[in-house]
Motif scaffolding. Structure first.
Motif, PDB file in Angstrom:
ATOM      1  N   ARG A 114       0.826  -1.219   0.000  1.00 63.76           N
ATOM      2  CA  ARG A 114       0.000   0.000   0.000  1.00 63.76           C
ATOM      3  C   ARG A 114       0.854   1.260   0.000  1.00 63.76           C
ATOM      4  NH1 ARG A 114      -5.723  -1.249   2.873  1.00 63.76           N
ATOM      5  NH2 ARG A 114      -5.902  -3.417   2.205  1.00 63.76           N
ATOM      6  N   ASP A 115       1.989   1.207   0.704  1.00 63.58           N
ATOM      7  CA  ASP A 115       2.892   2.364   0.717  1.00 63.58           C
ATOM      8  C   ASP A 115       3.435   2.635  -0.681  1.00 63.58           C
ATOM      9  OD1 ASP A 115       4.556   4.388   2.164  1.00 63.58           O
ATOM     10  OD2 ASP A 115       6.184   3.116   1.410  1.00 63.58           O
ATOM     11  N   GLU A 116       3.843   1.581  -1.378  1.00 62.77           N
ATOM     12  CA  GLU A 116       4.408   1.746  -2.719  1.00 62.77           C
ATOM     13  C   GLU A 116       3.348   2.233  -3.699  1.00 62.77           C
ATOM     14  OE1 GLU A 116       7.502   1.515  -3.804  1.00 62.77           O
ATOM     15  OE2 GLU A 116       8.323   0.981  -1.831  1.00 62.77           O
ATOM     16  N   LEU A 117       2.137   1.697  -3.601  1.00 59.99           N
ATOM     17  CA  LEU A 117       1.102   2.052  -4.566  1.00 59.99           C
ATOM     18  C   LEU A 117       0.498   3.420  -4.295  1.00 59.99           C
ATOM     19  CD1 LEU A 117      -0.781  -1.306  -5.215  1.00 59.99           C
ATOM     20  CD2 LEU A 117       1.194  -0.316  -6.363  1.00 59.99           C
ATOM     21  N   ALA A 142       6.502  -2.191  -9.725  1.00 61.31           N
ATOM     22  CA  ALA A 142       7.187  -3.473  -9.520  1.00 61.31           C
ATOM     23  C   ALA A 142       8.614  -3.414 -10.050  1.00 61.31           C
ATOM     24  CB  ALA A 142       6.405  -4.593 -10.204  1.00 61.31           C
ATOM     25  N   SER A 143       8.804  -2.771 -11.197  1.00 62.62           N
ATOM     26  CA  SER A 143      10.141  -2.677 -11.787  1.00 62.62           C
ATOM     27  C   SER A 143      11.086  -1.875 -10.893  1.00 62.62           C
ATOM     28  CB  SER A 143      10.053  -2.030 -13.176  1.00 62.62           C
ATOM     29  OG  SER A 143       9.272  -2.820 -14.048  1.00 62.62           O
ATOM     30  N   ARG A 144      10.558  -0.822 -10.280  1.00 63.08           N
ATOM     31  CA  ARG A 144      11.395  -0.022  -9.384  1.00 63.08           C
ATOM     32  C   ARG A 144      11.883  -0.850  -8.203  1.00 63.08           C
ATOM     33  NH1 ARG A 144       7.881   3.238  -7.941  1.00 63.08           N
ATOM     34  NH2 ARG A 144       7.478   2.454  -5.846  1.00 63.08           N
ATOM     35  N   ILE A 145      10.988  -1.646  -7.625  1.00 59.13           N
ATOM     36  CA  ILE A 145      11.383  -2.475  -6.481  1.00 59.13           C
ATOM     37  C   ILE A 145      12.352  -3.570  -6.931  1.00 59.13           C
ATOM     38  CG2 ILE A 145      10.561  -3.931  -4.592  1.00 59.13           C
ATOM     39  CD1 ILE A 145       7.857  -2.513  -4.839  1.00 59.13           C
ATOM     40  N   MET A 146      12.126  -4.128  -8.121  1.00 59.08           N
ATOM     41  CA  MET A 146      13.067  -5.128  -8.650  1.00 59.08           C
ATOM     42  C   MET A 146      14.478  -4.576  -8.708  1.00 59.08           C
ATOM     43  SD  MET A 146      11.188  -6.826 -11.916  1.00 59.08           S
ATOM     44  CE  MET A 146       9.406  -6.652 -11.933  1.00 59.08           C
ATOM     45  N   VAL A 199      15.772  -8.848 -11.601  1.00 57.32           N
ATOM     46  CA  VAL A 199      15.292  -8.219 -12.837  1.00 57.32           C
ATOM     47  C   VAL A 199      15.304  -9.231 -13.985  1.00 57.32           C
ATOM     48  CG1 VAL A 199      15.729  -6.418 -14.537  1.00 57.32           C
ATOM     49  CG2 VAL A 199      16.038  -5.917 -12.101  1.00 57.32           C
ATOM     50  N   ALA A 200      16.386 -10.003 -14.090  1.00 57.78           N
ATOM     51  CA  ALA A 200      16.495 -10.990 -15.169  1.00 57.78           C
ATOM     52  C   ALA A 200      15.418 -12.065 -15.034  1.00 57.78           C
ATOM     53  CB  ALA A 200      17.887 -11.626 -15.152  1.00 57.78           C
ATOM     54  N   HIS A 201      15.205 -12.515 -13.816  1.00 60.93           N
ATOM     55  CA  HIS A 201      14.174 -13.528 -13.597  1.00 60.93           C
ATOM     56  C   HIS A 201      12.808 -12.994 -13.996  1.00 60.93           C
ATOM     57  CE1 HIS A 201      11.772 -16.642 -11.676  1.00 60.93           C
ATOM     58  NE2 HIS A 201      11.075 -15.676 -11.120  1.00 60.93           N
ATOM     59  N   PHE A 202      12.511 -11.763 -13.610  1.00 56.22           N
ATOM     60  CA  PHE A 202      11.184 -11.238 -13.915  1.00 56.22           C
ATOM     61  C   PHE A 202      11.021 -10.881 -15.374  1.00 56.22           C
ATOM     62  CE2 PHE A 202       8.921 -11.239  -9.991  1.00 56.22           C
ATOM     63  CZ  PHE A 202       7.614 -11.059 -10.404  1.00 56.22           C
ATOM     64  N   ALA A 203      12.111 -10.625 -16.073  1.00 60.47           N
ATOM     65  CA  ALA A 203      12.007 -10.432 -17.526  1.00 60.47           C
ATOM     66  C   ALA A 203      11.483 -11.708 -18.169  1.00 60.47           C
ATOM     67  CB  ALA A 203      13.367 -10.058 -18.109  1.00 60.47           C
TER      68      ALA A 203
END
Length: 343
Positions: free
Chosen positions: A43-46, A141-145, A153-157
């Motif tokens: 919730r803080d991030e969003l 999500a990308s920022r936290i990655m 980052v590679a895994h989530f790509a």
């Protein structure tokens, strides 16, 4: 709790962490504390960004959900030396943000009007707003990655690629290919891959060894397949009092799920009648009732349930490589709980 897991859905602004009963009081409290942290970080991030953005991205978050994917990430982290660390919580948040983003996008593609008991974002605002809300979730999500490192980052790509491939595969359809093989591949890519990712990242960011990470990833993928096939069975074969859903919803939308595809493939009188009836969406209650009656006479349910038990065996095979502790018992219980919903 003595005979199965109990999941309680998070609903409303006042809800914080999802509470579950996994048969072990200590694990229950550990997980509840972890899920509180996940919810607060989520919730803080969003809530970062312009007000007109946060209103939209918080729409489905506030509507609730069981948060199974972050829960699985937290449980997977118990196999490493740093369980439920700050990095694990961030990984769990990434997985949930990605899941939420896919819900916004799916609702646009499906022209859905409801999600989690509330008006869908596309119905409340517009398709464009819903798509952009999903996109900003992926940006968060990308920022936290990036904070978790290149490996994440590679895994989530790869994960993003699988998710989009699954959606594209579903959109294009089976063509001249086998519709059952096509459907299984779609649910592997659309559902299995993100739960697999939760297991992978939860274990990795707790410092677990590679064999454990892979075992939990495979467990998550198999649980994802179980979840989706069970939902398919419930949509067709459960009454609304049991499932809370109107039987045959997918049939009304022209979506033929696994038990239906098995029934359509039958070399029988029932299969022939179904092939004549199921040529597209069903528009009348009588048509739906006739289809449900024929499906009940088919082998569709039995064959789909056989696939469920195949994937449960995959879960057991991978969990057998892990320590026999409260978390392993809990994961096995969660998988069995899913099947118990079929009745």
């Amino acid at each position: 709790m003595s005979n199965g897991a109990e999941l309680r859905q998070n609903t409303g602004d006042s809800a914080i962490g999802t509470r579950v009963d996994l048969g072990d009081a200590s694990l229950n409290e550990q997980l509840y504390a972890g899920m509180n942290r996940v919810e607060l970080v989520l919730r803080d991030e969003l809530n970062k960004g312009a007000d007109f953005l946060t209103e939209k991205v918080m729409h489905l978050t506030k509507a609730g959900g069981k948060r199974f994917r972050p829960m699985f990430a937290l449980l997977a982290s118990n196999y490493g030396p740093n369980p439920m660390s700050d990095e694990v919580v961030k990984a769990a948040v990434i997985v949930e943000m990605t899941h939420l983003a896919t819900l916004y996008h799916d609702d646009v593609m499906d022209e859905a009007t409801q999600r989690r008991g509330v008006e869908s974002a596309n119905a409340r605002w517009s398709n464009s707003v819903a798509i952009l809300a999903g996109d900003i979730l992926l940006a968060h999500a990308s920022r936290i990655m990036s904070e978790l490192g290149v490996a994440t980052v590679a895994h989530f790509a790869d994960t993003f690629g699988d998710l989009v491939t699954g959606q594209m595969r579903e959109t294009i359809g089976a063509g001249d290919g086998d519709p059952i093989e096509h459907y299984m591949k779609v649910i592997e890519e659309k559902t299995g891959v993100l739960i697999a990712s939760a297991g992978y990242l939860g274990a990795m960011h707790s410092g677990a060894d590679e064999d454990t990470i892979q075992a939990l990833s495979r467990t998550g993928a198999a649980i994802g397949m179980v979840f989706q096939i069970v939902d398919d069975i419930i949509d067709i074969f459960s009454d609304s009092d049991q499932s809370g859903k109107t039987p045959g919803t997918d049939l009304r939308e022209g979506v033929f799920t696994l038990p239906v595809l098995y029934a359509l493939a039958e070399d029988s009188a029932v299969g022939e009648q179904l092939r004549g009836l199921l040529t597209g969406p069903l528009h009348s209650d009588d048509e739906v009732a006739a289809a449900l009656s024929l499906l009940a006479q088919s082998q569709g349910r039995a064959r789909a349930l056989a696939d469920v038990h195949h994937y449960l065996a995959v879960v057991d095979e991978n969990l057998a490589t892990l320590p026999d502790n409260a978390t392993t018992k809990a994961l096995r219980m969660l998988a069995q709980y899913t099947v118990s919903r079929v009745g």
